[in-house]
Design a protein around this motif. Sequence first.
Motif, PDB file in Angstrom:
ATOM      1  N   VAL A 267       0.836  -1.206   0.000  1.00 18.22           N
ATOM      2  CA  VAL A 267       0.000   0.000   0.000  1.00 18.22           C
ATOM      3  C   VAL A 267       0.871   1.255   0.000  1.00 18.22           C
ATOM      4  O   VAL A 267       0.608   2.213  -0.748  1.00 18.22           O
ATOM      5  CB  VAL A 267      -0.970  -0.013   1.204  1.00 18.22           C
ATOM      6  N   LEU A 268       1.916   1.258   0.817  1.00 20.98           N
ATOM      7  CA  LEU A 268       2.832   2.408   0.825  1.00 20.98           C
ATOM      8  C   LEU A 268       3.530   2.563  -0.521  1.00 20.98           C
ATOM      9  O   LEU A 268       3.697   3.686  -1.017  1.00 20.98           O
ATOM     10  CB  LEU A 268       3.873   2.254   1.937  1.00 20.98           C
ATOM     11  N   GLY A 269       3.955   1.457  -1.112  1.00 20.42           N
ATOM     12  CA  GLY A 269       4.611   1.511  -2.417  1.00 20.42           C
ATOM     13  C   GLY A 269       3.710   2.081  -3.487  1.00 20.42           C
ATOM     14  O   GLY A 269       4.113   2.942  -4.275  1.00 20.42           O
ATOM     15  N   ALA A 270       2.451   1.624  -3.527  1.00 20.14           N
ATOM     16  CA  ALA A 270       1.505   2.136  -4.519  1.00 20.14           C
ATOM     17  C   ALA A 270       1.172   3.601  -4.243  1.00 20.14           C
ATOM     18  O   ALA A 270       1.061   4.404  -5.182  1.00 20.14           O
ATOM     19  CB  ALA A 270       0.234   1.293  -4.512  1.00 20.14           C
ATOM     20  N   GLY A 271       1.040   3.957  -2.982  1.00 18.37           N
ATOM     21  CA  GLY A 271       0.738   5.342  -2.638  1.00 18.37           C
ATOM     22  C   GLY A 271       1.850   6.297  -3.008  1.00 18.37           C
ATOM     23  O   GLY A 271       1.609   7.358  -3.591  1.00 18.37           O
ATOM     24  N   VAL A 272       3.066   5.930  -2.691  1.00 16.13           N
ATOM     25  CA  VAL A 272       4.207   6.788  -3.023  1.00 16.13           C
ATOM     26  C   VAL A 272       4.368   6.889  -4.538  1.00 16.13           C
ATOM     27  O   VAL A 272       4.635   7.971  -5.078  1.00 16.13           O
ATOM     28  CB  VAL A 272       5.498   6.259  -2.353  1.00 16.13           C
ATOM     29  N   THR A 273       4.189   5.785  -5.234  1.00 16.21           N
ATOM     30  CA  THR A 273       4.290   5.810  -6.690  1.00 16.21           C
ATOM     31  C   THR A 273       3.229   6.722  -7.286  1.00 16.21           C
ATOM     32  O   THR A 273       3.525   7.525  -8.176  1.00 16.21           O
ATOM     33  CB  THR A 273       4.140   4.387  -7.259  1.00 16.21           C
ATOM     34  N   TRP A 274       1.993   6.611  -6.795  1.00 13.10           N
ATOM     35  CA  TRP A 274       0.930   7.465  -7.309  1.00 13.10           C
ATOM     36  C   TRP A 274       1.227   8.936  -7.036  1.00 13.10           C
ATOM     37  O   TRP A 274       1.016   9.789  -7.901  1.00 13.10           O
ATOM     38  CB  TRP A 274      -0.412   7.076  -6.693  1.00 13.10           C
ATOM     39  N   LEU A 275       1.718   9.238  -5.826  1.00 13.43           N
ATOM     40  CA  LEU A 275       2.040  10.627  -5.500  1.00 13.43           C
ATOM     41  C   LEU A 275       3.139  11.179  -6.405  1.00 13.43           C
ATOM     42  O   LEU A 275       3.065  12.327  -6.854  1.00 13.43           O
ATOM     43  CB  LEU A 275       2.462  10.734  -4.034  1.00 13.43           C
TER      44      LEU A 275
ATOM     45  N   ILE B 132       3.947  10.094  -9.459  1.00 18.20           N
ATOM     46  CA  ILE B 132       3.429  10.217 -10.824  1.00 18.20           C
ATOM     47  C   ILE B 132       2.515  11.435 -10.937  1.00 18.20           C
ATOM     48  O   ILE B 132       2.589  12.201 -11.900  1.00 18.20           O
ATOM     49  CB  ILE B 132       2.681   8.937 -11.239  1.00 18.20           C
ATOM     50  N   ARG B 133       1.659  11.618  -9.957  1.00 19.19           N
ATOM     51  CA  ARG B 133       0.668  12.695 -10.036  1.00 19.19           C
ATOM     52  C   ARG B 133       1.271  14.072  -9.829  1.00 19.19           C
ATOM     53  O   ARG B 133       0.970  15.003 -10.573  1.00 19.19           O
ATOM     54  CB  ARG B 133      -0.436  12.441  -8.989  1.00 19.19           C
ATOM     55  N   PHE B 134       2.129  14.234  -8.823  1.00 18.44           N
ATOM     56  CA  PHE B 134       2.569  15.575  -8.458  1.00 18.44           C
ATOM     57  C   PHE B 134       3.979  15.914  -8.926  1.00 18.44           C
ATOM     58  O   PHE B 134       4.256  17.064  -9.221  1.00 18.44           O
ATOM     59  CB  PHE B 134       2.450  15.770  -6.942  1.00 18.44           C
ATOM     60  N   VAL B 135       4.866  14.957  -8.982  1.00 14.84           N
ATOM     61  CA  VAL B 135       6.231  15.254  -9.433  1.00 14.84           C
ATOM     62  C   VAL B 135       6.308  15.207 -10.954  1.00 14.84           C
ATOM     63  O   VAL B 135       6.837  16.122 -11.597  1.00 14.84           O
ATOM     64  CB  VAL B 135       7.254  14.284  -8.790  1.00 14.84           C
TER      65      VAL B 135
END
Length: 66
Positions: A14-22, A24-27
């Motif tokens: 869950v942390l891995g998917a969350g950090v990846t999404w963040l 991709i979305r914001f950086v």
Amino acid sequence: MLVKRLLLFVIALVLGAGVTWLIIRFVLDTSVAEYGGLYFGLTSFFFGAFFGVWLDKFMGTGLLPE
């Protein structure tokens, strides 16, 4: 011990998917569809592995030798 290891696995993914999404979305300022599903999955897996190693130390699951 099995419950702690399963909990570690779920939290790490869950942390891995969350950090990846963040990232991709914001950086990168793009969407997951543009980034690619396979790339999202692989990046999430490797971030999850990083968090899994880190969490193993604090949760005391003993997955990795000392």
